[in-house]
Write a protein that holds these residues in place. Structure first.
Motif, mmCIF file in Angstrom:
data_model
loop_
_atom_site.group_PDB
_atom_site.id
_atom_site.type_symbol
_atom_site.label_atom_id
_atom_site.label_comp_id
_atom_site.label_asym_id
_atom_site.label_seq_id
_atom_site.Cartn_x
_atom_site.Cartn_y
_atom_site.Cartn_z
ATOM 1 N N ASP A 26 0.630 -0.970 -0.343
ATOM 2 C CA ASP A 26 0.011 0.467 -0.302
ATOM 3 C C ASP A 26 0.758 1.272 0.216
ATOM 4 N N SER A 27 2.152 1.027 -0.296
ATOM 5 C CA SER A 27 2.866 2.128 -0.363
ATOM 6 C C SER A 27 3.888 1.603 -1.112
ATOM 7 N N PRO A 28 3.387 2.651 -2.916
ATOM 8 C CA PRO A 28 4.390 3.088 -3.670
ATOM 9 C C PRO A 28 5.411 3.584 -3.423
ATOM 10 N N THR A 29 5.625 4.962 -3.103
ATOM 11 C CA THR A 29 6.421 5.720 -3.053
ATOM 12 C C THR A 29 7.606 4.759 -1.812
ATOM 13 N N GLY A 30 7.112 4.055 -0.940
ATOM 14 C CA GLY A 30 8.213 3.025 0.046
ATOM 15 C C GLY A 30 9.149 2.041 -1.015
ATOM 16 N N PHE A 31 8.009 1.495 -2.037
ATOM 17 C CA PHE A 31 8.643 0.680 -2.200
ATOM 18 C C PHE A 31 9.755 0.863 -3.267
ATOM 19 N N LYS A 32 9.543 2.721 -4.398
ATOM 20 C CA LYS A 32 10.215 2.897 -5.294
ATOM 21 C C LYS A 32 11.762 3.043 -4.409
ATOM 22 N N SER A 33 11.817 3.190 -2.969
ATOM 23 C CA SER A 33 13.054 3.729 -2.198
ATOM 24 C C SER A 33 13.261 2.202 -2.412
ATOM 25 N N LEU A 34 13.071 2.132 -1.896
ATOM 26 C CA LEU A 34 13.570 0.559 -1.622
ATOM 27 C C LEU A 34 14.290 -0.362 -2.905
ATOM 28 N N ALA A 35 13.288 -0.234 -3.505
ATOM 29 C CA ALA A 35 13.854 -0.765 -5.270
ATOM 30 C C ALA A 35 14.952 0.183 -5.860
ATOM 31 N N ALA A 36 15.376 1.351 -5.705
ATOM 32 C CA ALA A 36 16.631 2.174 -5.783
ATOM 33 C C ALA A 36 17.791 0.801 -4.612
ATOM 34 N N ASP A 37 17.395 1.071 -3.418
ATOM 35 C CA ASP A 37 18.674 0.521 -2.672
ATOM 36 C C ASP A 37 18.968 -1.030 -3.476
ATOM 37 N N LEU A 38 17.503 -1.414 -3.980
ATOM 38 C CA LEU A 38 18.378 -3.056 -4.408
ATOM 39 C C LEU A 38 18.951 -3.179 -5.423
ATOM 40 N N VAL A 39 18.935 -2.049 -6.482
ATOM 41 C CA VAL A 39 19.555 -1.496 -7.421
ATOM 42 C C VAL A 39 21.051 -1.721 -7.122
ATOM 43 N N SER A 40 21.291 -0.786 -6.485
ATOM 44 C CA SER A 40 22.886 -0.272 -5.744
ATOM 45 C C SER A 40 23.043 -1.145 -5.061
ATOM 46 N N ILE A 41 22.446 -2.185 -4.566
ATOM 47 C CA ILE A 41 23.509 -3.563 -3.551
ATOM 48 C C ILE A 41 23.302 -4.496 -4.966
ATOM 49 N N ALA A 42 22.167 -4.753 -5.439
ATOM 50 C CA ALA A 42 22.684 -5.905 -7.498
ATOM 51 C C ALA A 42 23.981 -4.973 -8.402
ATOM 52 N N MET A 43 23.752 -4.133 -7.850
ATOM 53 C CA MET A 43 24.715 -3.232 -9.325
ATOM 54 C C MET A 43 25.469 -2.511 -8.328
ATOM 55 N N PRO A 44 26.370 -2.337 -7.741
ATOM 56 C CA PRO A 44 27.297 -1.567 -7.576
ATOM 57 C C PRO A 44 28.026 -0.234 -7.938
ATOM 58 N N ASN A 45 27.507 -0.549 -9.210
ATOM 59 C CA ASN A 45 28.760 0.381 -10.449
ATOM 60 C C ASN A 45 27.269 1.015 -9.638
ATOM 61 N N ALA A 46 26.669 1.562 -9.773
ATOM 62 C CA ALA A 46 24.890 1.970 -9.844
ATOM 63 C C ALA A 46 25.643 3.705 -9.098
ATOM 64 N N HIS A 47 25.009 4.778 -9.767
ATOM 65 C CA HIS A 47 24.647 5.606 -8.822
ATOM 66 C C HIS A 47 24.205 7.216 -8.713
ATOM 67 N N ASN A 48 24.130 7.919 -8.404
ATOM 68 C CA ASN A 48 22.688 8.942 -8.647
ATOM 69 C C ASN A 48 21.754 8.819 -8.888
ATOM 70 N N ILE A 49 21.260 8.014 -8.052
ATOM 71 C CA ILE A 49 19.999 7.348 -8.569
ATOM 72 C C ILE A 49 18.742 8.280 -7.187
ATOM 73 N N GLU A 50 17.847 8.653 -8.220
ATOM 74 C CA GLU A 50 17.368 9.825 -7.826
ATOM 75 C C GLU A 50 15.340 9.232 -8.274
ATOM 76 N N ILE A 51 15.223 8.958 -7.550
ATOM 77 C CA ILE A 51 13.471 8.940 -7.686
ATOM 78 C C ILE A 51 12.613 9.610 -7.992
ATOM 79 N N THR A 52 11.943 8.966 -8.748
ATOM 80 C CA THR A 52 10.744 9.988 -8.791
ATOM 81 C C THR A 52 9.602 11.176 -8.026
ATOM 82 N N ARG A 53 9.157 12.179 -8.635
ATOM 83 C CA ARG A 53 8.051 12.453 -7.349
ATOM 84 C C ARG A 53 7.077 11.877 -8.569
ATOM 85 N N PRO A 54 6.131 11.383 -6.660
ATOM 86 C CA PRO A 54 4.684 10.340 -7.345
ATOM 87 C C PRO A 54 3.937 10.117 -8.424
ATOM 88 N N TRP A 55 3.854 11.752 -8.682
ATOM 89 C CA TRP A 55 2.932 12.215 -9.990
ATOM 90 C C TRP A 55 4.310 13.248 -11.022
#
Length: 163
Positions: A26-55
């Motif tokens: 029930d929290s798409p914005t919260g999941f986006k934040s977790l997903a960004a962290d997962l990308v950082s863990i899975a792809m250590p060379n990923a950086h400057n990950i910016e979550i977009t606004r909800p709308w």
């Protein structure tokens, strides 16, 4: 068909994905934040990950850069992330994959993070057309977090402390 049989998931993996899904369904914005962290863990060379606004996010949940090679000759490649917190028996379909692919610009790649799986037809289309999309599915996420943190209770604690 149960997830256990279809993907060979063990009890620990099921526990991790259930925890994530129940926390963020029930929290798409919260999941986006977790997903960004997962990308950082899975792809250590990923950086400057910016979550977009909800709308009006242009159909992207986050953008980022992936570093290829180090030093002066290294380059950064842009990527677009899409995050789907779906129940484990609800696969990500052609519509969602098509939307992600349509958002990719020249020299970008996509990253799909989902608590579910990629439906058969979506997977076939992704592969047959050689689209540049990395998929982190439920099984990938569970294995990644268990490898990093150890036990489902440690994953639960990490989720509570960080998300």
């Amino acid at each position: 068909m149960k997830w256990t049989r279809k993907w060979g998931a063990g009890h620990d993996e099921q526990s991790v994905i259930s925890s994530i899904y129940n926390r963020f369904k029930d929290s798409p914005t919260g999941f986006k934040s977790l997903a960004a962290d997962l990308v950082s863990i899975a792809m250590p060379n990923a950086h400057n990950i910016e979550i977009t606004r909800p709308w009006r996010d242009g159909g992207r949940d986050a953008t980022g850069k992936y570093r290829i090679c180090q030093g002066a000759s290294g380059i950064d490649v842009d990527f677009v992330m899409e995050a789907k917190c779906y129940a484990i028996n609800n696969g990500v379909g052609v519509k969602e994959i098509s939307r992600l692919i349509s958002r990719l610009r020249h020299c970008q790649f996509g990253v799909l993070v989902t608590t579910s799986y990629l439906a058969n037809q979506a997977y076939k289309e992704l592969k047959s057309d050689d689209h540049l999309v990395v998929v982190l599915s439920a099984s990938d996420i569970a294995k990644l977090l268990l490898r990093k943190l150890g036990h489902p209770s440690d994953v639960q604690r990490w989720l509570e402390e960080n998300h």
